[in-house]
Design a protein around this motif. Structure first.
Motif, PDB file in Angstrom:
ATOM      1  N   PRO A 128       0.799  -1.231   0.000  1.00  0.00           N
ATOM      2  CA  PRO A 128       0.000   0.000   0.000  1.00  0.00           C
ATOM      3  C   PRO A 128       0.833   1.284   0.000  1.00  0.00           C
ATOM      4  CG  PRO A 128      -0.888  -1.569   1.568  1.00  0.00           C
ATOM      5  CD  PRO A 128       0.407  -2.128   1.085  1.00  0.00           C
ATOM      6  N   ILE A 129       2.098   1.199   0.422  1.00  0.00           N
ATOM      7  CA  ILE A 129       2.881   2.443   0.465  1.00  0.00           C
ATOM      8  C   ILE A 129       3.498   2.786  -0.892  1.00  0.00           C
ATOM      9  CG2 ILE A 129       3.462   2.140   2.899  1.00  0.00           C
ATOM     10  CD1 ILE A 129       6.318   1.439   1.933  1.00  0.00           C
ATOM     11  N   LEU A 130       3.435   1.844  -1.850  1.00  0.00           N
ATOM     12  CA  LEU A 130       3.995   2.151  -3.168  1.00  0.00           C
ATOM     13  C   LEU A 130       3.089   3.146  -3.862  1.00  0.00           C
ATOM     14  CD1 LEU A 130       4.941  -1.447  -4.310  1.00  0.00           C
ATOM     15  CD2 LEU A 130       6.482   0.301  -3.442  1.00  0.00           C
ATOM     16  N   LYS A 131       3.680   4.203  -4.381  1.00  0.00           N
ATOM     17  CA  LYS A 131       2.862   5.239  -5.002  1.00  0.00           C
ATOM     18  C   LYS A 131       2.549   4.875  -6.447  1.00  0.00           C
ATOM     19  CE  LYS A 131       4.284   9.160  -2.238  1.00  0.00           C
ATOM     20  NZ  LYS A 131       5.486   8.504  -1.626  1.00  0.00           N
ATOM     21  N   GLY A 132       1.305   5.044  -6.810  1.00  0.00           N
ATOM     22  CA  GLY A 132       0.895   4.795  -8.198  1.00  0.00           C
ATOM     23  C   GLY A 132       1.372   5.933  -9.076  1.00  0.00           C
ATOM     24  N   GLY A 133       1.424   5.677 -10.365  1.00  0.00           N
ATOM     25  CA  GLY A 133       1.948   6.702 -11.259  1.00  0.00           C
ATOM     26  C   GLY A 133       0.915   7.172 -12.261  1.00  0.00           C
ATOM     27  N   GLY A 134       1.293   7.101 -13.548  1.00  0.00           N
ATOM     28  CA  GLY A 134       0.501   7.680 -14.627  1.00  0.00           C
ATOM     29  C   GLY A 134      -0.910   7.139 -14.726  1.00  0.00           C
ATOM     30  N   LEU A 135      -1.823   8.038 -15.038  1.00  0.00           N
ATOM     31  CA  LEU A 135      -3.208   7.635 -15.262  1.00  0.00           C
ATOM     32  C   LEU A 135      -3.407   7.347 -16.735  1.00  0.00           C
ATOM     33  CD1 LEU A 135      -4.921  10.352 -13.067  1.00  0.00           C
ATOM     34  CD2 LEU A 135      -4.585   7.938 -12.516  1.00  0.00           C
ATOM     35  N   PHE A 136      -4.448   6.551 -17.033  1.00  0.00           N
ATOM     36  CA  PHE A 136      -4.709   6.272 -18.442  1.00  0.00           C
ATOM     37  C   PHE A 136      -6.184   5.994 -18.645  1.00  0.00           C
ATOM     38  CE2 PHE A 136      -3.179   2.461 -16.307  1.00  0.00           C
ATOM     39  CZ  PHE A 136      -4.200   1.555 -16.559  1.00  0.00           C
ATOM     40  N   PRO A 158      -9.437   3.959 -20.290  1.00  0.00           N
ATOM     41  CA  PRO A 158      -9.630   2.514 -20.513  1.00  0.00           C
ATOM     42  C   PRO A 158      -9.237   2.075 -21.925  1.00  0.00           C
ATOM     43  CG  PRO A 158     -11.596   3.500 -19.536  1.00  0.00           C
ATOM     44  CD  PRO A 158     -10.650   4.616 -19.813  1.00  0.00           C
ATOM     45  N   ILE A 159      -9.550   2.938 -22.917  1.00  0.00           N
ATOM     46  CA  ILE A 159      -9.147   2.589 -24.286  1.00  0.00           C
ATOM     47  C   ILE A 159      -7.778   3.189 -24.535  1.00  0.00           C
ATOM     48  CG2 ILE A 159      -9.685   2.818 -26.737  1.00  0.00           C
ATOM     49  CD1 ILE A 159     -11.787   1.230 -25.397  1.00  0.00           C
ATOM     50  N   SER A 160      -6.747   2.380 -24.325  1.00  0.00           N
ATOM     51  CA  SER A 160      -5.384   2.846 -24.502  1.00  0.00           C
ATOM     52  C   SER A 160      -4.504   1.618 -24.505  1.00  0.00           C
ATOM     53  CB  SER A 160      -4.973   3.757 -23.333  1.00  0.00           C
ATOM     54  OG  SER A 160      -5.031   3.025 -22.127  1.00  0.00           O
ATOM     55  N   ARG A 161      -3.217   1.800 -24.810  1.00  0.00           N
ATOM     56  CA  ARG A 161      -2.308   0.669 -24.788  1.00  0.00           C
ATOM     57  C   ARG A 161      -2.303   0.044 -23.400  1.00  0.00           C
ATOM     58  NH1 ARG A 161       2.761  -0.358 -27.456  1.00  0.00           N
ATOM     59  NH2 ARG A 161       2.065   0.993 -29.114  1.00  0.00           N
ATOM     60  N   GLU A 162      -2.291   0.909 -22.371  1.00  0.00           N
ATOM     61  CA  GLU A 162      -2.302   0.379 -21.001  1.00  0.00           C
ATOM     62  C   GLU A 162      -3.568  -0.434 -20.755  1.00  0.00           C
ATOM     63  OE1 GLU A 162      -1.664   3.468 -21.901  1.00  0.00           O
ATOM     64  OE2 GLU A 162      -0.642   4.632 -20.366  1.00  0.00           O
ATOM     65  N   GLY A 163      -4.692   0.141 -21.221  1.00  0.00           N
ATOM     66  CA  GLY A 163      -5.970  -0.542 -21.030  1.00  0.00           C
ATOM     67  C   GLY A 163      -5.959  -1.926 -21.667  1.00  0.00           C
ATOM     68  N   ALA A 164      -5.386  -2.000 -22.877  1.00  0.00           N
ATOM     69  CA  ALA A 164      -5.316  -3.282 -23.576  1.00  0.00           C
ATOM     70  C   ALA A 164      -4.447  -4.264 -22.798  1.00  0.00           C
ATOM     71  CB  ALA A 164      -4.771  -3.081 -24.984  1.00  0.00           C
TER      72      ALA A 164
END
Lengths: 176, 665
Positions: free
Chosen positions: B334-342, B344-350
């Motif tokens: 839980p202490i790890l910080k999340g990064g970039g948002l994206f 749903p329709i994106s390379r990350e989403g896929a």
């Protein structure tokens, strides 16, 4: 994300580990069947090979019989097959087969290739008779005494040790 | 004497591993550089000791030293040299030594080439590696000593299981173990990151090459196993959903997910906690895979000798390793910080969709495999698991995976343009429809799954090719420009294209076999001819031949296609003298679109033999596709971007090979 979610993997693993622990204590060799010492279940199957006699409960009376549940798609069955062939060649005991959830063509091909140790084979495509027997996987092996009662059950493939240490002595005891 | 040296080396290795597990970890905690620096030399010494031990064991097998019980039980003087060597790992004890050897090799690689790692991360990674080593060495020494003597020694050994006396299977376990153990690197890095409380792009660049190595070898190992089952077990199937097969398939599925999610961590600094979890799960499944078949809880054709005492030890080891790391995860992730948002329709989403489908698929395989166990624990029920279960659960998950796989690489990072991607895939739609019609027409009424599989494979293959074409500017730029772009394309992109194409070909191979397979079985006398599809097999003779440790009936067939002789095939039926077991050696003739496959069965006693012929369309594609996937993995590994962040010396000369790429052959 709520902290509690991070605990989920651990909780799931705890459940799996608990099952594994229970699984360890229940050795398949220690007769897991509820049917031990009960009469063999009621079933009536058509023969695997057209023209042969079928296989039903009535065939299990009067002799000590080894019942083996097998399927051509089952890899462990292939592993134990040579032992069955040996039993058949030595004429140690009558061997009846229950071909489980298998296509006729496949099963016959399998027997043609590896040899057929069975004196009688019932074909249980739907798995219905298997349910009566309490089968949950193939292969399984049962010993039936002269009165038609189940005296032994082995889940999984027979190996040399099971045969010499458990099955053969019991056959001797039952035939006396 | 030699055996005692081997045994003693293993004990020393355990002591060294204990030091390596504790000292660097404490050092990293205190920030003490000298303590941290012990990690590298201890890792190298550990490799030296375990290699000595493995060498001693192999020596015992090669010289047929039957005073060693393990050798007496698994080898024989008549065995050809190849199988004397492969007997070393063709048994439970020896295979565990191979396992720790590979673990030590990976640890030593970090020690030797991890110069540009932050010292505390390096110390912690090596410490975690050593903890795994401690567990395994204890397991070997306490429950599975390969160097145990036997008095009096037998005159000759009991022979290696004849099914395992096969060149394909001789190399299957090492490949598989490099895969399993390779995932320990991602695991160690994940645990170290959890302790440090930091995951960043550099971390992901470190983890990816190791995961790629493991994945490539595991892919090769699994394919080799399937290939062996195909030609050795003699009935032409190649995958049976046997517990042992599943045991290697589960880490592969989750490992594939890990491979993809670490891309997001590296490129977009997102999905960190998920990637860490995948790294833990992949290795946990490798552990479960290694152990499941040795513990006696599940039965399988590959079953090693089991023993209840071992089972308890194994369970304890699993609980400490997996339970411990998941507890650490629950505490620290839980202490790890999340990064970039994206979007749903994106390379990350896929990639997230890919991850979800792959892990769900792994979960279904897990449930299917362990199901008999669960059932028994709750008092038994009456359902069965076999291929029907997996066909009904696993296969449907692959359908959306393949469809999405065609589109995913077309989408941009952060926010993708689905419409644009789909319009660029117009040709793939048309190709898919054409392929579907052709497949359905040729095989009307045979197998819906087969047709579906072929059209999915067609979709994927054309989509992959279109994506590659648009990347190199085919059709938009001049030919010189296209070539320049091709040459300038990162190896990672090449690797992706090759691996995805390989996957499409594998899917086609798997589907084709179910569509147009044809077989005939008949009793045949010498001189008679049997036909399948457009091949005519004439049985010329059946002869008794003698091999080094078996006798065999060898049938010789002349094969004609449309009247012309194309080859001679000689399937055998072997009887291994020592164990008295029979094996079938199928004979295969491979054309680019199909295998023809012949097996000789039993004699009827009157001069006729049971002969089985198979026509197996597209099966060669399975192996070609798997090879292409492995090749894609290695091409991707040679990418400069990975090499720079990877475990190679800082400022390594560009022509220097990445150390991770060396075990390619």
């Amino acid at each position: 994300m709520p902290r509690i979610l991070f605990l989920a993997p651990l909780a799931l693993f705890a459940i799996v580990a608990a099952y594994l622990a229970v699984g360890l204590t229940r050795d398949a060799r220690i007769l897991p069947s509820a049917l031990i010492d009960k009469p063999a279940p009621q079933f009536d199957l058509k023969a695997l090979k057209d023209g042969d006699p079928g296989f039903s409960t009535a065939d299990l009376k009067g002799d000590v019989i080894l019942v083996n549940i097998f399927a051509s798609w089952c890899v462990p069955c292939r592993a134990e097959h040579p032992l069955l062939m040996r039993l058949a060649q030595d004429k140690t005991i009558k061997i009846y087969g229950l071909n489980w959830k298998d296509r006729k063509k496949d099963a016959i091909a399998w027997l043609n290739e590896l040899g057929d140790p069975y004196d009688l084979i019932g074909h249980d495509l739907s798995g219905r008779a298997g349910i009566e027997w309490g089968v949950y996987g193939v292969p399984e092996t049962y010993l039936i005494d002269r009165d038609g009662r189940i005296r032994y059950k082995k889940v999984g493939p027979m190996v040399e040790e099971t045969l010499t240490n458990e099955i053969l002595p019991l056959i001797q005891e039952l035939t006396q | 004497m030699i055996a005692e040296i081997g045994h003693f080396s293993l004990i020393l290795a355990l002591v060294v591993a204990l030091v390596q597990a504790i000292v660097p970890l404490v050092g990293a905690h205190r920030g003490d550089g000298a303590w941290m620096a012990t990690a590298a030399p201890t890792a190298l010494v550990q490799l030296l000791l375990i290699a000595t031990s493995f060498g001693c064991l192999m020596y015992a097998f090669v010289t047929s030293d039957f005073t060693v019980m393990n050798v007496a039980q698994n080898s024989n003087t008549l065995q050809p040299m190849l199988y004397k060597v492969s007997s070393t790992w063709g048994n439970h004890e020896g295979s565990m030594v191979l396992w720790v050897l590979i673990l030590a090799v990976f640890g030593a690689m970090v020690a030797a080439f991890g110069g540009n790692l932050p010292p505390s991360l390096k110390a912690r990674v090596l410490s975690v590696q050593a903890m795994i080593g401690v567990g395994f060495l204890l397991f070997i020494l306490l429950t599975s000593n390969p160097f145990e003597r036997v008095v009096p020694p037998p005159l000759d050994g009991r022979d290696l299981n004849p099914l395992l006396q096969d060149p394909g299977l001789a190399f299957h376990p090492p490949m598989l173990y490099i895969g399993y153990v390779g995932f320990s690197m991602a695991f160690s890095f994940a645990i170290a990151a959890l302790i440090e409380g930091k995951v960043d792009a550099a971390w992901a660049r470190w983890v990816r090459p190791w995961t790629l190595v493991a994945w490539s070898f595991l892919t090769a190992g699994i394919s080799l196993g399937a290939w062996w089952a195909y030609y050795e077990l003699g009935w032409g199937g190649w995958w049976y959903w046997d517990p042992v097969e599943n045991a290697s398939f589960m880490p592969w599925l989750v490992g594939t997910a890990l491979l993809h999610s670490s891309i997001i961590v590296e490129k977009r600094d997102a999905l960190k906690t998920w990637t860490i979890l995948l790294a833990i799960l992949t290795f946990s499944l490798s552990l479960i895979g290694t152990f499941l078949v040795r513990s006696g809880v599940l039965t399988s054709v590959h079953a090693f000798a089991t023993d209840p005492e071992r089972g308890v030890f194994i369970l304890l080891l699993l609980v400490i390793a997996i339970g411990g790391s998941l507890a650490l995860y629950a505490w620290r992730a839980p202490i790890l910080k999340g990064g970039g948002l994206f979007a749903p329709i994106s390379r990350e989403g896929a990639l997230v969709l890919n991850n979800l489908l792959l892990t769900t698929a792994a979960a279904t395989v897990f449930i299917g495999t362990l199901y008999p166990l669960f059932l028994e624990a709750v008092g038994g029920g009456k359902v069965s698991v076999g291929p029907p279960f997996f066909n009904a659960t696993f296969v449907p998950l692959m359908i959306p995976l393949i469809i999405a796989l065609g589109v995913g690489p077309m989408l941009g990072w952060k926010r993708g343009d689905l419409k644009g991607a789909l319009s660029r895939l117009k040709f793939a739609f048309i190709a898919t429809i054409v392929i579907t019609f052709i497949a359905a027409y040729i095989s009307w009424g045979r197998s819906v799954f087969g047709v579906l599989g072929l059209s999915l494979a067609g979709w994927l293959a054309t989509a992959v090719i279109l994506e590659f074409a648009s990347r190199i500017g085919l059709g938009r730029a001049g030919s010189g420009d296209v070539l320049r772009r091709m040459a300038g394309l990162p190896r990672g992109a090449w690797g992706m294209t090759l691996a995805h194409l390989g996957f499409a070909i594998t899917v086609a191979g798997a589907s084709g076999a179910s569509l147009w397979q044809d077989e005939v079985i008949q009793l045949l006398r010498p001189g008679e001819t049997l036909s399948v599809v457009d091949y005519d097999f004439t049985l010329r003779s059946v002869d008794s031949v003698k091999g080094p440790n078996y006798t065999a009936q060898r049938a010789t067939f002349t094969v004609r296609q449309n009247g012309e002789v194309i080859t001679t095939l000689a399937p055998e039926r072997r009887r291994y003298i020592v164990q008295g077991t029979e094996t079938t050696e199928a004979a295969l003739y491979t054309q680019w679109y199909a295998d023809i496959y012949v097996v000789i069965g039993q004699s009827d006693g009157n001069g006729a033999w049971t002969v089985r012929l198979y026509f197996k369309p597209l099966v060669p594609w399975l192996w070609a596709g798997s090879l292409l996937m492995v090749f894609g993995g290695f091409v991707s590994l040679s990418d400069r971007r990975l090499r720079i962040g990877a475990p190679s010396k800082r400022l390594a000369a560009p022509e220097a090979k990445a150390p991770t790429a060396q075990p390619a052959e």
